[in-house]
Design an enzyme around this catalytic site. Sequence first.
Site, PDB file in Angstrom:
ATOM      1  N   ASN A   9     -45.686  31.217  -5.504  1.00  0.00           N
ATOM      2  CA  ASN A   9     -47.034  30.438  -6.083  1.00  0.00           C
ATOM      3  C   ASN A   9     -47.545  31.238  -7.184  1.00  0.00           C
ATOM      4  O   ASN A   9     -48.268  32.471  -7.034  1.00  0.00           O
ATOM      5  CB  ASN A   9     -47.974  30.200  -4.905  1.00  0.00           C
ATOM      6  CG  ASN A   9     -49.222  29.687  -5.388  1.00  0.00           C
ATOM      7  OD1 ASN A   9     -49.266  29.143  -6.559  1.00  0.00           O
ATOM      8  ND2 ASN A   9     -50.384  29.654  -4.769  1.00  0.00           N
ATOM      9  N   TRP A  10     -47.285  30.867  -8.639  1.00  0.00           N
ATOM     10  CA  TRP A  10     -47.819  31.614  -9.629  1.00  0.00           C
ATOM     11  C   TRP A  10     -49.202  31.538  -9.859  1.00  0.00           C
ATOM     12  O   TRP A  10     -49.926  32.153 -10.652  1.00  0.00           O
ATOM     13  CB  TRP A  10     -47.200  30.963 -10.855  1.00  0.00           C
ATOM     14  CG  TRP A  10     -45.668  31.312 -10.996  1.00  0.00           C
ATOM     15  CD1 TRP A  10     -44.875  31.936  -9.902  1.00  0.00           C
ATOM     16  CD2 TRP A  10     -44.890  31.110 -12.206  1.00  0.00           C
ATOM     17  NE1 TRP A  10     -43.634  32.190 -10.436  1.00  0.00           N
ATOM     18  CE2 TRP A  10     -43.471  31.792 -11.911  1.00  0.00           C
ATOM     19  CE3 TRP A  10     -45.116  30.702 -13.400  1.00  0.00           C
ATOM     20  CZ2 TRP A  10     -42.530  31.547 -12.540  1.00  0.00           C
ATOM     21  CZ3 TRP A  10     -44.088  30.522 -14.370  1.00  0.00           C
ATOM     22  CH2 TRP A  10     -42.669  31.124 -13.841  1.00  0.00           C
ATOM     23  N   LYS A  11     -49.757  30.368  -9.027  1.00  0.00           N
ATOM     24  CA  LYS A  11     -51.238  30.020  -9.222  1.00  0.00           C
ATOM     25  C   LYS A  11     -51.471  29.872 -10.819  1.00  0.00           C
ATOM     26  O   LYS A  11     -50.759  29.357 -11.617  1.00  0.00           O
ATOM     27  CB  LYS A  11     -51.999  31.252  -8.831  1.00  0.00           C
ATOM     28  CG  LYS A  11     -52.032  31.654  -7.378  1.00  0.00           C
ATOM     29  CD  LYS A  11     -53.010  32.415  -6.699  1.00  0.00           C
ATOM     30  CE  LYS A  11     -52.316  33.124  -5.559  1.00  0.00           C
ATOM     31  NZ  LYS A  11     -53.181  33.540  -4.564  1.00  0.00           N
ATOM     32  N   HIS A  95     -53.708  24.123  -0.251  1.00  0.00           N
ATOM     33  CA  HIS A  95     -53.802  25.667  -0.423  1.00  0.00           C
ATOM     34  C   HIS A  95     -55.330  26.106  -0.289  1.00  0.00           C
ATOM     35  O   HIS A  95     -56.089  25.399  -0.797  1.00  0.00           O
ATOM     36  CB  HIS A  95     -53.231  25.943  -1.953  1.00  0.00           C
ATOM     37  CG  HIS A  95     -53.051  27.676  -2.108  1.00  0.00           C
ATOM     38  ND1 HIS A  95     -54.286  28.422  -2.209  1.00  0.00           N
ATOM     39  CD2 HIS A  95     -52.094  28.300  -1.829  1.00  0.00           C
ATOM     40  CE1 HIS A  95     -53.641  29.652  -2.379  1.00  0.00           C
ATOM     41  NE2 HIS A  95     -52.661  29.683  -1.969  1.00  0.00           N
ATOM     42  N   GLU A  97     -57.272  28.063  -1.707  1.00  0.00           N
ATOM     43  CA  GLU A  97     -57.888  28.189  -3.042  1.00  0.00           C
ATOM     44  C   GLU A  97     -58.280  26.797  -3.279  1.00  0.00           C
ATOM     45  O   GLU A  97     -59.600  26.637  -4.012  1.00  0.00           O
ATOM     46  CB  GLU A  97     -57.021  28.888  -4.116  1.00  0.00           C
ATOM     47  CG  GLU A  97     -57.093  30.543  -3.722  1.00  0.00           C
ATOM     48  CD  GLU A  97     -55.920  30.961  -4.552  1.00  0.00           C
ATOM     49  OE1 GLU A  97     -55.227  30.500  -5.185  1.00  0.00           O
ATOM     50  OE2 GLU A  97     -55.543  32.160  -4.057  1.00  0.00           O
ATOM     51  N   GLU A 172     -51.396  30.562   6.243  1.00  0.00           N
ATOM     52  CA  GLU A 172     -51.860  31.434   5.230  1.00  0.00           C
ATOM     53  C   GLU A 172     -53.175  31.906   5.716  1.00  0.00           C
ATOM     54  O   GLU A 172     -54.133  31.363   5.545  1.00  0.00           O
ATOM     55  CB  GLU A 172     -52.015  30.653   3.868  1.00  0.00           C
ATOM     56  CG  GLU A 172     -50.738  30.526   3.408  1.00  0.00           C
ATOM     57  CD  GLU A 172     -50.352  30.638   1.719  1.00  0.00           C
ATOM     58  OE1 GLU A 172     -49.573  31.533   1.244  1.00  0.00           O
ATOM     59  OE2 GLU A 172     -51.232  29.883   1.332  1.00  0.00           O
ATOM     60  N   GLY A 178     -54.420  37.015  -1.247  1.00  0.00           N
ATOM     61  CA  GLY A 178     -54.790  37.885  -2.399  1.00  0.00           C
ATOM     62  C   GLY A 178     -55.543  39.014  -2.069  1.00  0.00           C
ATOM     63  O   GLY A 178     -56.278  39.544  -3.161  1.00  0.00           O
ATOM     64  N   SER A 217     -50.258  38.227   1.054  1.00  0.00           N
ATOM     65  CA  SER A 217     -49.873  39.516   0.663  1.00  0.00           C
ATOM     66  C   SER A 217     -48.547  39.995   1.023  1.00  0.00           C
ATOM     67  O   SER A 217     -48.385  41.022   1.556  1.00  0.00           O
ATOM     68  CB  SER A 217     -51.226  40.565   1.155  1.00  0.00           C
ATOM     69  OG  SER A 217     -52.462  40.001   0.465  1.00  0.00           O
ATOM     70  N   GLY A 238     -47.768  34.806  -3.403  1.00  0.00           N
ATOM     71  CA  GLY A 238     -48.663  34.505  -4.833  1.00  0.00           C
ATOM     72  C   GLY A 238     -48.435  35.892  -5.740  1.00  0.00           C
ATOM     73  O   GLY A 238     -47.489  35.716  -6.320  1.00  0.00           O
ATOM     74  N   GLY A 239     -49.280  36.940  -5.848  1.00  0.00           N
ATOM     75  CA  GLY A 239     -49.286  37.931  -6.462  1.00  0.00           C
ATOM     76  C   GLY A 239     -47.932  38.504  -6.810  1.00  0.00           C
ATOM     77  O   GLY A 239     -47.452  38.561  -7.891  1.00  0.00           O
TER      78      GLY A 239
HETATM   79  C1  PEP Z   1     -50.646  32.515  -2.080  1.00  0.00           C
HETATM   80  O1  PEP Z   1     -51.168  32.178  -3.169  1.00  0.00           O
HETATM   81  O2  PEP Z   1     -50.339  31.393  -1.301  1.00  0.00           O
HETATM   82  C2  PEP Z   1     -50.632  33.862  -1.578  1.00  0.00           C
HETATM   83  C3  PEP Z   1     -50.196  33.868  -0.279  1.00  0.00           C
HETATM   84  O3  PEP Z   1     -51.137  34.816  -2.400  1.00  0.00           O
HETATM   85  P1  PEP Z   1     -50.699  36.244  -2.309  1.00  0.00           P
HETATM   86  O4  PEP Z   1     -49.453  36.584  -2.049  1.00  0.00           O
HETATM   87  O5  PEP Z   1     -51.382  36.994  -3.480  1.00  0.00           O
HETATM   88  O6  PEP Z   1     -51.300  36.829  -1.080  1.00  0.00           O
END
Ligand code: PEP
Length: 271
Positions: A9-11, A95, A97, A172, A178, A217, A238-239
């Site tokens: 997930n590039w956000k 999600h 966010e 999640e 994040g 994470s 994500g990251g």
């Molecule tokens: C996400 O954006 O769904 C996510 C899990 O982010 P991260 O891996 O950065 O925690």
Amino acid sequence: MRRNLVVGNWKMHGNIKSNQLLLESLTDGLRDLKNSDYVVCVPNPYLFQARSLLEATNIAWGGQNVNQFEEGAFTGAVSPHMLTDLGCTYVLLGHSERRVLFHETNLSAAARFDAAIKADLTPILCVGETLAEHDAGLTEVIVASQMDAVMATLGDEDFARAMHLNMVFAYEPVWAVGTGKTATPEQAQEIHQFIRQRIARRNAGAASKVRIIYGGSVKASNAKELFAMPDVDGGLVGGASLNAKEFEAICRVANSLSSNPCLTEEDHIVS
Ligand code: PEP
């Protein structure tokens, strides 16, 4: 046995140059990985670029959200068919966010889910509790309410359609997204098992086939212990998905733990 799935997930990150470097590196790095499925969910303006760089590869691409309406006066919104027009096969829904920052509700997640499956998009429904909910011991209550809001709107035909599209659940925990904090493998397993049991209340055959991925994470250094849990079928990343080598390493872990070479027709049949 279920085939692992890793979704990046590039956000709201990237630009044409950096995307090209990242996607070319991934294309190269993941080419020989046959045992799992790999997806990148990129910002809408770059879906065209994702299609042109990924269409002949083993990496699929998808949207990070979708609107429930087909078309109309919905400034800023993107319809399911706009995503499929650009070759998307997956879409993230609900999600945290989107829920926290954009006030999306269980009800809107359900409407988007319905619209996604009607357009042949594989929905990845994100569920998970906040830190306050976690500390109050409400994890299962919250996850159940987020799942039920969607499941309750699916009639038998839509449920079968969602299974045919290999719908995915992503657990999640919001406190892990994040933040650098990760659920322990045991915590993840407990909730993944809970999610599977909840699906089994609707359809036992479906429950054993549906993929439940963990997000929060995920890194190359913790992927193995998480993905090795019996009900964890890969990750939503994500990251770490913005770093080609790190994402490749996570995909390699998923690949090494998954021995299911492909989904068969039988895998789609909900009995
Ligand atoms: C996400 O954006 O769904 C996510 C899990 O982010 P991260 O891996 O950065 O925690």
